[in-house]
Design a protein around this motif. Sequence first.
Motif, mmCIF file in Angstrom:
data_model
loop_
_atom_site.group_PDB
_atom_site.id
_atom_site.type_symbol
_atom_site.label_atom_id
_atom_site.label_comp_id
_atom_site.label_asym_id
_atom_site.label_seq_id
_atom_site.Cartn_x
_atom_site.Cartn_y
_atom_site.Cartn_z
ATOM 1 N N PHE A 85 4.924 -11.615 0.078
ATOM 2 C CA PHE A 85 5.046 -12.037 1.482
ATOM 3 C C PHE A 85 3.641 -12.233 2.030
ATOM 4 N N ARG A 86 3.574 -12.803 3.229
ATOM 5 C CA ARG A 86 2.286 -13.002 3.887
ATOM 6 C C ARG A 86 2.209 -12.094 5.103
ATOM 7 N N THR A 87 1.137 -11.319 5.187
ATOM 8 C CA THR A 87 0.986 -10.382 6.307
ATOM 9 C C THR A 87 0.631 -11.137 7.583
ATOM 10 N N ARG A 88 0.639 -10.409 8.700
ATOM 11 C CA ARG A 88 0.260 -11.021 9.975
ATOM 12 C C ARG A 88 -1.191 -11.488 9.970
ATOM 13 N N MET A 89 -1.994 -10.870 9.099
ATOM 14 C CA MET A 89 -3.392 -11.302 8.963
ATOM 15 C C MET A 89 -3.524 -12.513 8.030
ATOM 16 N N GLY A 90 -2.393 -12.975 7.487
ATOM 17 C CA GLY A 90 -2.400 -14.178 6.661
ATOM 18 C C GLY A 90 -2.660 -13.942 5.190
ATOM 19 N N GLU A 91 -2.615 -12.683 4.731
ATOM 20 C CA GLU A 91 -2.944 -12.386 3.337
ATOM 21 C C GLU A 91 -1.680 -12.280 2.488
ATOM 22 N N VAL A 92 -1.663 -13.031 1.376
ATOM 23 C CA VAL A 92 -0.545 -12.943 0.438
ATOM 24 C C VAL A 92 -0.562 -11.542 -0.191
ATOM 25 N N THR A 93 0.606 -10.888 -0.161
ATOM 26 C CA THR A 93 0.687 -9.466 -0.525
ATOM 27 C C THR A 93 1.944 -9.207 -1.340
ATOM 28 N N VAL A 94 1.864 -8.247 -2.255
ATOM 29 C CA VAL A 94 3.031 -7.802 -3.008
ATOM 30 C C VAL A 94 3.652 -6.611 -2.277
ATOM 31 N N ARG A 95 4.946 -6.762 -1.898
ATOM 32 C CA ARG A 95 5.678 -5.635 -1.330
ATOM 33 C C ARG A 95 6.255 -4.839 -2.499
ATOM 34 N N ALA A 96 5.675 -3.675 -2.769
ATOM 35 C CA ALA A 96 6.034 -2.906 -3.961
ATOM 36 C C ALA A 96 7.455 -2.363 -3.865
ATOM 37 N N ARG A 97 8.272 -2.664 -4.870
ATOM 38 C CA ARG A 97 9.610 -2.063 -4.994
ATOM 39 C C ARG A 97 9.569 -0.921 -6.028
ATOM 40 N N SER A 98 8.582 -1.005 -6.944
ATOM 41 C CA SER A 98 8.348 0.070 -7.902
ATOM 42 C C SER A 98 6.933 -0.095 -8.424
ATOM 43 N N PHE A 99 6.394 0.973 -8.966
ATOM 44 C CA PHE A 99 5.079 0.870 -9.586
ATOM 45 C C PHE A 99 4.981 1.901 -10.703
ATOM 46 N N GLN A 100 4.022 1.677 -11.606
ATOM 47 C CA GLN A 100 3.838 2.570 -12.757
ATOM 48 C C GLN A 100 2.354 2.785 -12.994
ATOM 49 N N LEU A 101 1.977 4.037 -13.167
ATOM 50 C CA LEU A 101 0.610 4.343 -13.544
ATOM 51 C C LEU A 101 0.414 3.943 -15.015
#
Length: 518
Positions: free
Chosen positions: A131-147
């Motif tokens: 998605f794109r934040t209000r500041m205009g930056e393309v961002t990944v909205r994390a649904r899961s993550f792994q170390l």
Amino acid sequence: MGGEGVDEQTRERKSHVIATRYEKLEALQRRGIEPFAYSYDVTHSTATAREAFEAAEQAGTLGEDGEGPQVRVAGRLTALRGHGKATFADLADRSGKIQVYFRQNDLGEDAYSILDLLDPSDWIGVEGTLFRTRMGEVTVRARSFQLLAKSLRPLPFGKEEIDPETGERKVYSGFADVEQRYRQRYADLAVNPEVREVFFTRAKLIKAIRRFLDDLGYVEVETPILQPLYGGASARPFTTHHHALDMPLYLRIADELYLKRLIVGGFERVYEIGKDFRNEGIDRTHNPEFTMLEFYEAFADYEDMMKRVEELLLAVVREVTGGSTTVTYQGVPIDFAPPYRRLSYFDALREYGNLDVRRMDDGALRDAVRSFAVEDVDQMSRPKLIDELFSELVEPHLEQPVFITDFPRELSPLAKPKRGDPELVERFELIVAGREIANAFSELNDPIDQKERFLAQVRLREQGDEEAQTYDEDYIRALEYGMPPTGGVGIGIDRLTMLLTDQASIRDVILFPTMRPE
């Protein structure tokens, strides 16, 4: 005392930071989390993830809430910014960097709490939607993550600022100690993307060279690095010992004599890109271990090889620059579009040094070299004295590509005599930005003349010239079988990379340059 106190404080601070990371490692393990993963299924780089979102945005296929494609990206955390139940992070990989948004409501409280055990420099994989934040930056909205790998030693990331007026990004390196950057190249590459880019360009350059030569029917080969005799250049070798054979061996100083043996054997067009080793000093343009391209072509002479070099460099420069023939080196635009200027060796000494060295005796040559504060002048042979004068008086003036041609015979024991002037040889060096980039001959294929040249080199060695060439009886035997007329070229890959990436030191284009032990 004050400096020692600061160093001690720095060591204590580093020790504390590392101890904290080990504590986090133990906390992760207590929670049953594997801190060093085996693999992760990546679907997008950070760059292709950004491109996928922008393509969906332009196509109008984003969801009603502005959500874009789902991606799985992986990289190194370079920053973490926590805000209660939400955290922003920067994730960097080879292609660039992307922002990641972690939210407790998306991940669940238990998974979200793992973020407290993560640090900048850790490797993670993230799955989520773009998605794109209000500041205009393309961002990944994390649904899961792994170390993927816990970093137990923090990388020295620099500060990054954006100019509010121009939008220009400025990075202030946190790894300013040049010596440490060379010693810990892995850390240098991790925190300085522009350093990685130099070596990506180097790889592209070598690929372009191979494509050019392969398309002309040259065959790439490998010749011995460990040799019973060294030759093909004037240099001091590294020496080792083979225990099983109970004999000395030398790390090669050049590929030349073995490649020309292959011309005798019928290869006709042959090349090698490989490591050479010379037991010499270290400076901005010399490293004891370096990479050379050498290529040889039957039925050609040095005039033909000048054209080959012009065509090769034109192709390589265009590949590296995206189509241009010009690069900027240390503020000076250098145009590689042929034809290059040609200037004979002795004419260059007259033009830039006002010297007619062919008429000077050894004493006068020695006095001229001594004026440049060169060491060991009294032990230098006549050819070495002439070469020193050329280096001091001529090379610094040659910015644009120029072929220096027709060298003195005593400087070139492997080149054919010049037609019309047997005191000279058919040899050229390509000089760019004040330094040699290529060296080439009409190769000497007369075994009788070659034997006499080798014996002259032996006499120079007996007089104290440690860089004079050795007598290679097997190479003479190869020539006695018959070598067709041949043109040969050597090009220094490291120095060419310096030019095309605007690097002032050879250490900046060698991943692991030779260093004294810490």
